[in-house]
Motif scaffolding. Structure first.
Motif, mmCIF file in Angstrom:
data_model
loop_
_atom_site.group_PDB
_atom_site.id
_atom_site.type_symbol
_atom_site.label_atom_id
_atom_site.label_comp_id
_atom_site.label_asym_id
_atom_site.label_seq_id
_atom_site.Cartn_x
_atom_site.Cartn_y
_atom_site.Cartn_z
ATOM 1 N N PHE A 1 -39.386 -24.485 12.602
ATOM 2 C CA PHE A 1 -40.112 -23.908 11.492
ATOM 3 C C PHE A 1 -40.945 -22.729 11.971
ATOM 4 N N LYS A 2 -41.202 -21.784 11.084
ATOM 5 C CA LYS A 2 -41.913 -20.571 11.435
ATOM 6 C C LYS A 2 -43.419 -20.788 11.595
ATOM 7 N N VAL A 3 -43.961 -21.827 11.016
ATOM 8 C CA VAL A 3 -45.401 -22.042 11.080
ATOM 9 C C VAL A 3 -45.787 -22.409 12.509
ATOM 10 N N GLU A 4 -46.522 -21.530 13.152
ATOM 11 C CA GLU A 4 -46.867 -21.695 14.560
ATOM 12 C C GLU A 4 -47.974 -22.734 14.766
ATOM 13 N N SER A 5 -48.890 -22.861 13.812
ATOM 14 C CA SER A 5 -50.059 -23.700 14.012
ATOM 15 C C SER A 5 -49.762 -25.192 13.889
ATOM 16 N N TYR A 6 -48.648 -25.553 13.290
ATOM 17 C CA TYR A 6 -48.326 -26.967 13.115
ATOM 18 C C TYR A 6 -47.651 -27.502 14.361
ATOM 19 N N LYS A 7 -48.178 -28.584 14.913
ATOM 20 C CA LYS A 7 -47.709 -29.056 16.207
ATOM 21 C C LYS A 7 -46.778 -30.271 16.139
ATOM 22 N N GLY A 8 -46.492 -30.779 14.954
ATOM 23 C CA GLY A 8 -45.646 -31.966 14.840
ATOM 24 C C GLY A 8 -44.208 -31.691 15.238
ATOM 25 N N ASP A 9 -43.425 -32.765 15.363
ATOM 26 C CA ASP A 9 -42.012 -32.589 15.665
ATOM 27 C C ASP A 9 -41.272 -32.140 14.397
ATOM 28 N N ARG A 10 -39.988 -31.875 14.527
ATOM 29 C CA ARG A 10 -39.207 -31.355 13.398
ATOM 30 C C ARG A 10 -39.251 -32.283 12.196
ATOM 31 N N GLU A 11 -39.180 -33.592 12.441
ATOM 32 C CA GLU A 11 -39.198 -34.528 11.320
ATOM 33 C C GLU A 11 -40.548 -34.490 10.607
ATOM 34 N N ASP A 12 -41.638 -34.408 11.363
ATOM 35 C CA ASP A 12 -42.965 -34.271 10.758
ATOM 36 C C ASP A 12 -43.045 -32.981 9.946
ATOM 37 N N GLN A 13 -42.477 -31.910 10.469
ATOM 38 C CA GLN A 13 -42.505 -30.627 9.779
ATOM 39 C C GLN A 13 -41.723 -30.689 8.471
ATOM 40 N N TYR A 14 -40.570 -31.341 8.504
ATOM 41 C CA TYR A 14 -39.800 -31.504 7.267
ATOM 42 C C TYR A 14 -40.580 -32.352 6.256
ATOM 43 N N GLN A 15 -41.203 -33.421 6.711
ATOM 44 C CA GLN A 15 -41.977 -34.275 5.800
ATOM 45 C C GLN A 15 -43.112 -33.480 5.160
ATOM 46 N N LEU A 16 -43.776 -32.634 5.949
ATOM 47 C CA LEU A 16 -44.834 -31.784 5.418
ATOM 48 C C LEU A 16 -44.268 -30.813 4.377
ATOM 49 N N THR A 17 -43.112 -30.240 4.654
ATOM 50 C CA THR A 17 -42.486 -29.300 3.724
ATOM 51 C C THR A 17 -42.145 -29.994 2.399
ATOM 52 N N ILE A 18 -41.665 -31.225 2.468
ATOM 53 C CA ILE A 18 -41.351 -31.974 1.249
ATOM 54 C C ILE A 18 -42.628 -32.268 0.462
ATOM 55 N N LYS A 19 -43.709 -32.599 1.148
ATOM 56 C CA LYS A 19 -44.994 -32.808 0.471
ATOM 57 C C LYS A 19 -45.452 -31.512 -0.200
ATOM 58 N N GLN A 20 -45.273 -30.398 0.507
ATOM 59 C CA GLN A 20 -45.669 -29.102 -0.058
ATOM 60 C C GLN A 20 -44.811 -28.773 -1.280
ATOM 61 N N LEU A 21 -43.534 -29.123 -1.228
ATOM 62 C CA LEU A 21 -42.660 -28.893 -2.388
ATOM 63 C C LEU A 21 -43.192 -29.643 -3.603
ATOM 64 N N ARG A 22 -43.480 -30.922 -3.418
ATOM 65 C CA ARG A 22 -43.987 -31.729 -4.540
ATOM 66 C C ARG A 22 -45.289 -31.133 -5.102
ATOM 67 N N ALA A 23 -46.198 -30.716 -4.233
ATOM 68 C CA ALA A 23 -47.461 -30.127 -4.676
ATOM 69 C C ALA A 23 -47.226 -28.803 -5.399
ATOM 70 N N LEU A 24 -46.304 -28.014 -4.891
ATOM 71 C CA LEU A 24 -45.998 -26.708 -5.471
ATOM 72 C C LEU A 24 -45.397 -26.830 -6.871
ATOM 73 N N LEU A 25 -44.576 -27.843 -7.079
ATOM 74 C CA LEU A 25 -43.861 -27.984 -8.347
ATOM 75 C C LEU A 25 -44.561 -28.891 -9.351
ATOM 76 N N GLU A 26 -45.566 -29.612 -8.909
ATOM 77 C CA GLU A 26 -46.270 -30.552 -9.788
ATOM 78 C C GLU A 26 -46.743 -29.865 -11.068
ATOM 79 N N GLY A 27 -46.373 -30.456 -12.205
ATOM 80 C CA GLY A 27 -46.820 -29.944 -13.493
ATOM 81 C C GLY A 27 -45.957 -28.838 -14.077
ATOM 82 N N GLU A 28 -44.956 -28.355 -13.328
ATOM 83 C CA GLU A 28 -44.081 -27.297 -13.850
ATOM 84 C C GLU A 28 -42.741 -27.905 -14.249
ATOM 85 N N SER A 29 -42.271 -27.572 -15.441
ATOM 86 C CA SER A 29 -41.018 -28.141 -15.931
ATOM 87 C C SER A 29 -39.866 -27.136 -15.969
ATOM 88 N N ASN A 30 -40.142 -25.860 -15.711
ATOM 89 C CA ASN A 30 -39.077 -24.860 -15.775
ATOM 90 C C ASN A 30 -38.214 -24.922 -14.516
#
Length: 160
Positions: A2-31
């Protein structure tokens, strides 16, 4: 990975964070188009060594280009043709180490060397595919496949 340099987790942790960010980003939007656009942008931001990421949506027994990040792309892909069309037809993820060895590969970007395509299924029906290309051979592995599937599963919750 992943491009984010400051995050130190392994790839699986990074993917889990990205999925959490997806849910937060899309929350409340139906389009759906807005949600697919943000999902493509999020993956483009976090994945490295890729040159295209986006969606193709089912329309009349073919895939039609949807929101994406990258160079202009093929607009329509028949089911069964290329990596995207084959993944759509089989409703199965396809990971290709070398796209030049894939029978019937559609070269939208000459720089692409490897590809992963994940079908998007809602209630058992195919609604599209997530397509990611890389300018490196053998870019995608089992970890990518597992977590990109989980990413798509999370995304489906925000698609009508």
């Amino acid at each position: 990975m992943f491009k984010v340099e400051s995050y130190k987790g392994d790839r699986e942790d990074q993917y889990q964070l990205t999925i959490k960010q997806l849910r937060a980003l899309l929350e409340g939007e139906s389009n759906a188009i807005a949600n697919l656009s943000n999902a493509a942008a999020l993956l483009n931001q976090f994945l490295d060594r890729i040159n295209w990421v986006g969606f193709y949506l089912v329309e009349d027994e073919e895939l039609v280009l949807g929101p994406f990040q990258g160079l202009p792309a093929c607009v329509r892909i028949p089911f069964g043709r290329g990596v995207c069309g084959t993944a759509a037809e089989k409703k199965k993820t396809i990971r290709v180490e070398d796209v030049h060895q894939f029978p019937g590969h559609i070269a939208c970007d000459a720089a692409s060397e490897s590809e992963i395509v994940i079908p998007i299924l809602k209630d058992g029906s195919l609604i599209g595919v997530l397509d990611i290309d890389s300018p490196e051979k053998n870019r995608f592995d089992e970890i990518d496949e597992k977590y990109l599937q989980l990413f798509v599963d999370a995304l489906v919750d925000f698609l009508k």
